[in-house]
Design a protein around this motif. Structure first.
Motif, PDB file in Angstrom:
ATOM      1  N   GLY A 108       0.820  -1.197   0.000  1.00 25.68           N
ATOM      2  CA  GLY A 108       0.000   0.000   0.000  1.00 25.68           C
ATOM      3  C   GLY A 108       0.856   1.249   0.000  1.00 25.68           C
ATOM      4  N   GLU A 109       0.218   2.392   0.017  1.00 21.16           N
ATOM      5  CA  GLU A 109       0.935   3.659  -0.061  1.00 21.16           C
ATOM      6  C   GLU A 109       1.756   3.922   1.201  1.00 21.16           C
ATOM      7  OE1 GLU A 109       1.147   6.058  -2.634  1.00 21.16           O
ATOM      8  OE2 GLU A 109       0.522   4.203  -3.628  1.00 21.16           O
ATOM      9  N   PRO A 110       2.936   4.511   1.059  1.00 17.43           N
ATOM     10  CA  PRO A 110       3.784   4.758   2.232  1.00 17.43           C
ATOM     11  C   PRO A 110       3.218   5.864   3.110  1.00 17.43           C
ATOM     12  CG  PRO A 110       4.737   5.786   0.287  1.00 17.43           C
ATOM     13  CD  PRO A 110       3.566   4.974  -0.196  1.00 17.43           C
ATOM     14  N   PRO A 111       3.373   5.751   4.415  1.00 17.60           N
ATOM     15  CA  PRO A 111       2.948   6.831   5.303  1.00 17.60           C
ATOM     16  C   PRO A 111       3.944   7.986   5.254  1.00 17.60           C
ATOM     17  CG  PRO A 111       3.964   5.074   6.567  1.00 17.60           C
ATOM     18  CD  PRO A 111       3.903   4.596   5.156  1.00 17.60           C
ATOM     19  N   ALA A 112       3.554   9.123   5.804  1.00 14.87           N
ATOM     20  CA  ALA A 112       4.452  10.277   5.863  1.00 14.87           C
ATOM     21  C   ALA A 112       5.732   9.894   6.598  1.00 14.87           C
ATOM     22  CB  ALA A 112       3.771  11.445   6.581  1.00 14.87           C
ATOM     23  N   GLY A 113       6.854  10.360   6.060  1.00 17.75           N
ATOM     24  CA  GLY A 113       8.140  10.067   6.674  1.00 17.75           C
ATOM     25  C   GLY A 113       8.856   8.884   6.048  1.00 17.75           C
ATOM     26  N   TRP A 114       8.202   8.220   5.113  1.00 20.53           N
ATOM     27  CA  TRP A 114       8.816   7.080   4.419  1.00 20.53           C
ATOM     28  C   TRP A 114       8.903   7.386   2.931  1.00 20.53           C
ATOM     29  CZ3 TRP A 114      10.561   2.274   6.152  1.00 20.53           C
ATOM     30  CH2 TRP A 114      10.337   2.002   7.511  1.00 20.53           C
ATOM     31  N   THR A 115      10.039   7.021   2.317  1.00 24.35           N
ATOM     32  CA  THR A 115      10.069   7.011   0.861  1.00 24.35           C
ATOM     33  C   THR A 115       9.365   5.736   0.399  1.00 24.35           C
ATOM     34  OG1 THR A 115      12.153   5.781   0.646  1.00 24.35           O
ATOM     35  CG2 THR A 115      12.308   8.190   0.863  1.00 24.35           C
ATOM     36  N   GLY A 116       8.837   5.776  -0.821  1.00 20.64           N
ATOM     37  CA  GLY A 116       8.105   4.622  -1.329  1.00 20.64           C
ATOM     38  C   GLY A 116       8.963   3.382  -1.411  1.00 20.64           C
ATOM     39  N   LYS A 117      10.201   3.535  -1.859  1.00 22.84           N
ATOM     40  CA  LYS A 117      11.081   2.373  -2.008  1.00 22.84           C
ATOM     41  C   LYS A 117      11.354   1.723  -0.653  1.00 22.84           C
ATOM     42  CE  LYS A 117      15.721   0.891  -3.334  1.00 22.84           C
ATOM     43  NZ  LYS A 117      17.046   1.254  -3.895  1.00 22.84           N
ATOM     44  N   LEU A 118      11.658   2.528   0.346  1.00 20.14           N
ATOM     45  CA  LEU A 118      12.004   1.952   1.648  1.00 20.14           C
ATOM     46  C   LEU A 118      10.781   1.360   2.343  1.00 20.14           C
ATOM     47  CD1 LEU A 118      14.675   4.529   2.798  1.00 20.14           C
ATOM     48  CD2 LEU A 118      15.046   2.122   2.255  1.00 20.14           C
ATOM     49  N   TRP A 119       9.603   1.918   2.085  1.00 19.64           N
ATOM     50  CA  TRP A 119       8.386   1.308   2.613  1.00 19.64           C
ATOM     51  C   TRP A 119       8.186  -0.078   1.983  1.00 19.64           C
ATOM     52  CZ3 TRP A 119       5.496   1.504   6.632  1.00 19.64           C
ATOM     53  CH2 TRP A 119       4.171   1.043   6.622  1.00 19.64           C
ATOM     54  N   ALA A 120       8.472  -0.176   0.689  1.00 15.03           N
ATOM     55  CA  ALA A 120       8.388  -1.474   0.015  1.00 15.03           C
ATOM     56  C   ALA A 120       9.444  -2.433   0.559  1.00 15.03           C
ATOM     57  CB  ALA A 120       8.554  -1.292  -1.492  1.00 15.03           C
ATOM     58  N   VAL A 121      10.666  -1.941   0.787  1.00 13.41           N
ATOM     59  CA  VAL A 121      11.726  -2.783   1.341  1.00 13.41           C
ATOM     60  C   VAL A 121      11.329  -3.275   2.733  1.00 13.41           C
ATOM     61  CG1 VAL A 121      14.093  -2.753   2.220  1.00 13.41           C
ATOM     62  CG2 VAL A 121      13.587  -1.775  -0.016  1.00 13.41           C
ATOM     63  N   ARG A 122      10.739  -2.397   3.517  1.00 10.75           N
ATOM     64  CA  ARG A 122      10.302  -2.788   4.866  1.00 10.75           C
ATOM     65  C   ARG A 122       9.302  -3.935   4.789  1.00 10.75           C
ATOM     66  NH1 ARG A 122       6.293  -1.737   8.765  1.00 10.75           N
ATOM     67  NH2 ARG A 122       7.096  -1.350  10.874  1.00 10.75           N
ATOM     68  N   HIS A 123       8.363  -3.825   3.875  1.00 16.12           N
ATOM     69  CA  HIS A 123       7.358  -4.872   3.721  1.00 16.12           C
ATOM     70  C   HIS A 123       8.008  -6.174   3.255  1.00 16.12           C
ATOM     71  CE1 HIS A 123       3.283  -6.383   3.212  1.00 16.12           C
ATOM     72  NE2 HIS A 123       3.592  -6.798   1.986  1.00 16.12           N
ATOM     73  N   GLY A 124       8.932  -6.056   2.320  1.00 18.64           N
ATOM     74  CA  GLY A 124       9.612  -7.239   1.820  1.00 18.64           C
ATOM     75  C   GLY A 124      10.432  -7.933   2.897  1.00 18.64           C
ATOM     76  N   ILE A 125      11.132  -7.148   3.717  1.00 19.24           N
ATOM     77  CA  ILE A 125      11.930  -7.730   4.797  1.00 19.24           C
ATOM     78  C   ILE A 125      11.025  -8.406   5.828  1.00 19.24           C
ATOM     79  CG2 ILE A 125      13.412  -7.151   6.751  1.00 19.24           C
ATOM     80  CD1 ILE A 125      14.836  -5.144   5.001  1.00 19.24           C
TER      81      ILE A 125
END
Length: 391
Positions: A108-125
């Protein structure tokens, strides 16, 4: 001419120092360190953040699925809100090519304070941790890996006791502008972050290349990756710093068989790639911007200008100092051109490329102050930690 002479001498002095005192940054012989294969191969999860990557995925994802890895490995592709069918294409490629297991998911869309890529990386990890892997391979959706890439990365990390092993993928150099700009991009990066200094335990220099980062899962947890760098536009360098601050041993070098398949055929494509993060590299600091502009001018523009000025007005001092500085610049650039299999006659043109980078850096600052910040794939990050606009 006295001012020109002394400025040229200053530039020559800087080049002598860069040649000998900046970690031999210009050498391109740093490849994966010596390695031996472990008796028991540790498990690995590959995390691939992807946003609107349907154009490059057919050339990259099959190479990950085809990894010849003796241990347990699987791939997690995180679809970061793509509008071009990236996720479904990934599933189709997995069905067609087989190989390592593939999971496709979206956070889903990243919350404020997150870049989109790192939000995706967080989910993947987070998905990967359910498998309890020993290593995580963070790689971009435009990176193609040789069949033994994962095997050699893990062997190098295991043998050297590294918590992070990163290879700078060989970027594409086919168009005229790619030939002029891309090798210089890696050359400048190595000048800022000398690879030999990065591997020094306890040293201050830390960097990684985001396209290919093998990271021990426990080191990622200690360094709070990616939460600790959630707002970073230059996420690979920030990630390496966080791991090293947490006591991790890291390594970065040039790749032989890890390649970026993303094309940058036009100058504006390359301009956008550099300008989106150049001012972030300077921490959005106007004084650092001024110092960078003056530094680029002194190091790269003064030598040819001093040589020409000295020849025109008959100043032997200006011509000699400028010519010697330009010669050192050219000589240190030749190894990078050889690495990229480019003609040697491009080396004397490095001042032209440096001038383009100077303009890109200034443009990056202008876009920041106009509220456009680091625009990429439809998202705009005006300042670390702040998401201003999503289109």
């Amino acid at each position: 001419m006295d001012a020109v002479v002394w400025t040229a001498v200053g530039s020559l002095t800087v080049w002598l120092w860069l040649l000998l005192g900046q970690g031999f940054f210009w050498r391109t012989d740093l490849r994966l360190p010596p390695r031996r294969e472990p008796a028991d191969w540790p498990s690995v999860c590959v995390v691939v953040p992807a946003r609107d990557e349907a154009g490059v995925l057919p050339a990259s994802l099959p190479t990950l699925l085809a990894q010849d890895y003796p241990g347990r490995a699987e791939v997690f592709l995180v679809d970061d809100g793509s509008s071009d069918g990236t996720g479904e294409l990934a599933r189709e490629l997995a069905r067609a090519h087989g190989g390592l297991p593939l999971t496709v998911d979206s956070p889903g869309e990243p919350p404020a304070g997150w870049t989109g890529k790192l939000w995706a990386v967080r989910h993947g990890i987070a998905l990967a941790r359910t498998r309890e892997p020993v290593y995580l391979l963070l790689t971009d959706a435009d990176i193609a890996h040789a069949p033994d890439s994962l095997r050699t990365l893990v062997a190098a990390a295991h043998t050297g006791g590294f918590d992070l092993v990163s290879q700078m993928a060989r970027l594409r150099v086919e168009s005229v502008w790619e030939r002029l700009v891309v090798p210089a991009f890696v050359y400048f990066f190595a000048q800022l972050y000398p690879f030999r200094w990065i591997a020094v335990r306890g040293g201050r220099t830390a960097a990684a290349a985001g396209g290919c980062v093998l990271l021990r899962a426990d080191a990622a947890e200690r360094a709070r990756i990616p939460d600790a760098v959630r707002h970073a536009v230059i996420d690979d360098v920030a990630l390496a710093r966080a791991v090293k601050r947490a006591g991790g041993h890291i390594w970065l070098g040039l790749a032989e068989r890890v390649d970026s398949v993303r094309p940058y055929p036009r100058l504006r494509d390359l301009w956008r790639m550099v300008a989106r993060s150049a001012y972030a590299q300077l921490r959005h600091n106007p004084l650092l911007l001024l110092g960078t502009v003056l530094g680029l001018a002194l190091v790269y523009l003064v030598p040819p200008l001093a040589l020409v000025a000295g020849l025109v007005v008959g100043s032997a001092g200006a011509a000699a100092a400028g010519g010697l500085a330009w010669l050192l610049m050219t000589v240190t650039y030749l190894p990078m051109l050889r690495y990229y299999r480019q003609p040697r006659w491009l080396a004397p043109l490095l001042p032209v490329t440096a001038f383009l980078y100077l303009l890109m850096t200034v443009d990056s600052a202008v876009q920041h102050y106009r509220g456009r910040g680091a625009a990429w794939k439809g998202r705009t990050y005006a300042h670390p930690g702040t998401v201003l606009d999503e289109r």
